[in-house]
Structure formats: structure tokens, C-alpha cells
Design an enzyme around this catalytic site. Structure first.
Site: not given
Ligand code: F6P
Length: 535
Positions: A196, A202, A254-255, A340, A371, A500
Site C-alpha cells: 500500500k 521487508e 491494508g488488512r 491489528e 493431535h 519499525k
């Protein structure tokens, strides 16, 4: 209604066994909501008519309906960033007007969708090629909302995936991009840089690495790059031609962004029509959310169950347990969406919350989790509300017996959580096995299940693109309703900033170019240790 009222109501029924509620034969239907071909069953919770009335009253007092209408109308409800919240416009396929600052955004949204689809179809058909011919592999580079949505969706819709292979690189750990690019042919690979902001360290680091990898064999690597971003300026600086840049507006968080160009990799995988079906499913959930009464509203009820368990009963986590292998990335997707959005301790008006913020969300697909960690869910000291989901039908008719087992396991888990196994039942079981005396008593106690543990179950016909859209939109609106009730802004994420900033200042310290002076002694010692131990 105050938080104390809610806690008092939850305390009052804490010791009541939920099984007693099922003496009322109508409970299952009365505490389920059916909509859009899905059933959300919350009858295996300790919510009774009085509690539900109270919860609905809480939603009403928080003005959930008015706030919902504000969101859909384009008001700037993200009040720490001064932005509208309009991911719903991205799936408003009927194109009715949606205005931001007096301007209808729908013509731009629909044109963007068409532009994205013509590029996706060109890649799929082979009319867009790499230096080596038809694109065989797409690498989406993004993180958080620019990764989890398309990655989760591509896995979920595997039966519809008839485009090139899609890979997703998110982590700045070089291992991720190295392992992903290993074995790919740069000449037939398309790289989508999805960010965005187009500043995320990253993503930009991985994008530069991918460009360097491609430039070793491809003469003009930028031609095999596409970008998805709100910043056309920055994508241009990176060298990506504007006809391969897919923009979106800052009113898409963003999400919440997989419905638009951030979903490009998914659209290339499954095609434009299936992608539009995914949008239609979400739009149908939007219509339901806007029109159903609070008492019959699936996202509202999902949210109210969340509020009951987290803020009422004090259960700090909830497990999302899809009995659907293709939803194996859904828990990770929901972690970002929920945590978030609602992991905040300050209310809209700047005051500190006097109740817990949103819960820890975690999970894995069933039956695998059974399991691994279900031991704690059944017999641990903490109560973990579980959210099961399962399709009535799989996509593999030849393997219908697998699906039968899958459904049986899903239903068995919620039944076991509800029912439990008493000490008397455990004693009888062990007596039948030949145990007696103290050893019988000791062994029996290990086999007791307290039961009375809450769960909900979402059943849908089949995991089609429409149904995936419905499920994701259901959870989005659940998060919204919980956020409104908590009085927080679900659409900012200031809590990610400090880390950050510190990472930026620590970069040169870790390379030895800057001193760690001013850092705490733990950080200094860890830097020292790393510097002494790296090659
Ligand atoms: O740091 C958190 C975050 O901003 C998320 O909200 C977002 O989804 C992710 O980083 C990626 O951001 P971008 O799409 O701008 O690269």
C-alpha cells in the site's frame, strides 16, 4: 449497560452447565442464524435469552447500526488518520454511488477492477509474456495485508486455480525469497510488488532482491514486474511502468484490501470471473449486515459472542478451527484482521479502555489441531472458546468418505467440549477395564473432561469463491462491531510503529557501523553476542 453489568451476568451463569440449556429442544434453532446458505450456531455457549437481550442492548447503546451506516456511507470514521473506511466499495459490484468528500468513488473502483482483470487475463492467456514466453510463475512480494489475503485466498480456492503457479514472499528473512525463487525460471516469472505504502522495508528489500535475481538473465527485468500501491510516484521510482501499476485509495486499509488490486495474484490464479464471484459473496454479506436486525445479523451475533466470552467471561483468547485444510491460512489472516484492528487500549476519544481489548486469536485446521493442542482445550485449566467451521461438501467427490470423517470430527469436538466426561463415567470406564481401588481413582481422574466449554460452529455448503467472500466479510464485520462496542478505532495500527523505528536505528548497530550506546544492557549484550558470532 456497563461492563460491570456484563461481567456480573457472565459470573452469574459461570457454574451453570450448558447442557441444562439444551433441555429446551428449540435451543439449537433459537441460538443459530441462517443466512446466505450458511448456518452460524452459537447454541453451545452459555448465552441464554437474557444474556442475548443484554448483548443486543449493548450493541444498540454503542450505536452499532448508526456507525455501520457511517462506514458504508464513506464518513471519515478512521479518526486518527482522518480517513474513510471503504473496503466495502471494492465489492460493490452493482456500482451504486459511494461518495467520499462528495465524489462518487465507484466509477474509479469499477474501472480499476476492469484494468486488473484485463491484465490478469493477459497473463493467464499468454498474451502478456516474459522474455521466455508465457508466464508460468507469479511471485507476490508483500507483507501483512499485502500478503495474507491473497495467500490465504489462493490456497482456499485451489480447486479453481487454473492460472500460473503463485508464490508469496513476505518475510525479510532472505531464506524466504531464496527458497521461493530457487527453481523458478526468471524469464517466465512475473513479480508483483504489493505494498500500500511502497515503503515497507521487508517488501522493498525483497523487491530489490527479486529484481537483481531477474536481471541476471532477463535483459529488461522491470517489464516482468507489476506493482500494487496507493503511491504511483514510488512505483515509478522503482521503475515499474504505469500500465502495470494498479492503484487504490487510502480509504482501503491494508488488512481489508484483498478485494481490490492487492488480490491481483489471486485473480491471476483463479481468473476474473471466480474473483468477481468472491466479491459477490462479500457483497451479499454486506447487504445482510446492513439489512438484518441485530438479533438475526450473523456478523453482529458473531461479535456479541466474542464480547460475551472476552469482555464478559474474561477468556483472553479464542481459537479459530477450520475443518477445511484449504483454510489453513485463515487463522493467520484473522490474526492480523482481528488483532491489528482491535488490539488497542485507547478509545476513540483518547481515554484508556476500562475493559480488555480484543482477544488473542489463534488456530490451525482440524483435524490436525486435535493431535496437537486440543489436549489443553479439553483438559487445561483455561477456557478457550472455539470457533469451528466446516463445509457440508468437499470438492473431491471420489474422497467423500474423507469428508464424512472430517465433519464427524468437527461435530465430535464441539460435542465433547459441551458434554465432557464426568468422574463417575470415567470410573465406570476404568472399572470395565479392570482397575480397582486407589489406582482406579487415580486413573479415572485423568480421564475426566470438565465439559461445559463454549464453541460456535459455522457450516457452509462448499468452499466456493462466493462462500470464501462471505466468510471473510463476515469476520471483517465482526471485528467492526466488536470495535464499535469497545469504542476503539479498528482501522489504524499505531502499535506497529515503534518496533519499525527501532529496527531502523538498530540496522547500523547490527552491522557494527554505529554504536549501541544508549540502548539497554540486554540489547547491547545481544548485539555484542551477534557480532561475535556472525561469520
Ligand atoms: O506494519 C503493519 C502494516 O502497515 C499492515 O497494516 C500492513 O498490512 C502491512 O504493514 C504492509 O503494509 P504495506 O502494504 O504498506 O507494505
Amino acid at each position: 449497560m456497563t461492563w460491570d453489568d456484563l461481567k456480573a451476568a457472565a459470573d452469574a451463569v459461570e457454574d451453570r452447565h450448558m447442557l441444562t440449556l439444551f433441555e429446551d429442544e428449540t435451543r439449537a434453532d433459537a441460538f443459530s442464524v441462517d443466512a446466505l446458505g450458511m448456518r452460524f450456531d452459537y447454541s453451545k455457549t452459555n448465552i441464554d435469552v437474557a444474556a442475548r437481550t443484554m448483548l443486543v442492548e449493548i450493541a444498540r447503546e454503542a450505536r452499532v447500526e448508526a456507525k455501520r451506516d457511517e462506514m458504508f456511507s464513506g464518513a471519515a470514521i478512521n479518526n486518527t488518520e482522518g480517513r474513510a473506511v471503504l473496503h466495502t466499495a471494492l465489492r460493490n459490484l452493482d456500482g451504486g454511488p459511494v461518495t467520499v468528500d462528495g465524489v462518487d468513488v465507484m466509477p474509479g473502483v469499477l474501472a480499476g477492477l476492469d484494468q486488473m482483470q484485463s491484465f490478469a487475463e493477459a497473463v493467464r492467456s499468454g498474451s502478456f509474456t516474459g522474455q521466455g514466453g508465457k508466464i508460468t510463475d507469479v511471485v507476490n512480494i508483500g507483507i501483512g495485508g499485502s500478503d495474507l489475503g491473497p495467500a490465504m485466498g489462493t490456497l482456499a480456492l485451489a480447486p479453481y486455480h487454473d492460472g500460473p503457479r503463485c508464490h508469496f514472499v513476505s518475510n525479510v528473512d532472505g531464506a524466504h525469497i531464496a527458497d521461493t525463487l530457487h527453481g523458478l525460471d526468471p524469464a517466465t516469472t512475473l513479480v508483483i510488488v504489493a505494498s500500500k505504502t511502497f515503503t515497507t522495508i521487508e517488501t522493498m528489500t525483497n523487491a530489490r532482491t527479486a529484481k537483481a535475481w531477474m536481471s541476471e538473465t532477463v535483459s529488461d527485468p522491470a517489464t516482468q514486474f507489476a506493482a500494487v500501491s496507493t503511491s504511483l510516484e514510488k512505483t515509478g521510482e522503482f521503475g515499474i511502468a504505469s500500465d502495470r501499476v494498479f492503484g487504490f485509495e487510502d480509504w482501503v486499509g491494508g488488512r481489508y484490501s484483498m478485494w481490490g488490486p492487492i488480490g491481483l495474484a489471486l485473480m491471476i490464479a483463479v481468473g476474473g470471473e471466480a474473483f468477481r464471484a468472491f466479491l459477490r459473496g462479500a457483497q451479499a454479506m454486506d447487504v445482510h449486515f446492513k439489512s438484518a436486525s441485530l438479533e438475526e445479523n450473523m456478523p453482529v451475533l458473531l461479535a456479541l459472542v466474542g464480547i460475551w466470552h472476552n469482555q464478559g467471561c474474561g477468556y483472553a483468547t479464542r481459537a479459530v478451527l477450520p475443518y477445511d485444510q484449504r483454510l489453513s491460512r485463515l487463522p493467520a489472516y484473522l490474526q492480523q484482521l482481528e488483532m491489528e484492528s482491535n488490539g488497542k487500549r485507547v478509545a476513540m476519544d483518547g481515554s484508556t479502555l476500562d475493559v480488555d481489548s480484543g482477544p488473542v486469536v489463534w488456530g490451525e485446521p482440524g483435524t490436525n489441531g486435535q493431535h496437537a493442542f486440543y489436549q489443553l482445550i479439553h483438559q487445561g485449566t483455561r477456557v478457550i472458546p472455539c470457533e469451528f467451521m466446516v463445509a457440508a461438501e468437499g470438492h473431491e467427490p471420489d474422497l467423500a468418505h474423507h469428508h464424512t470423517l472430517l465433519i464427524a470430527n468437527c461435530l465430535a469436538q464441539s460435542e465433547a467440549l459441551l458434554r465432557g466426561r464426568s468422574l463417575d463415567e470415567a470410573r465406570k470406564m476404568m472399572t470395565d477395564k479392570g482397575f480397582t481401588g486407589d489406582e482406579l481413582e487415580r486413573q479415572a481422574r485423568h480421564r475426566v473432561f470438565p465439559g461445559n466449554r463454549p464453541s460456535t460452529t459455522l457450516v457452509y455448503r462448499q468452499l466456493t469463491p462466493e462462500v470464501l467472500g462471505q466468510i471473510v466479510a463476515l469476520y471483517e464485520h465482526r471485528v467492526f462491531v466488536e470495535g464499535v462496542i469497545l469504542g476503539i478505532n479498528s482501522f489504524d495500527q499505531w502499535g506497529v510503529e515503534l518496533g519499525k523505528e527501532l529496527a531502523t536505528s538498530l540496522g547500523p548497530v547490527v552491522t557494527g557501523e554505529a554504536s549501541a550506546e544508549g540502548k539497554d544492557s540486554s540489547t547491547r549484550a545481544l548485539v555484542d553476542y551477534v557480532l561475535k558470532h556472525r561469520g
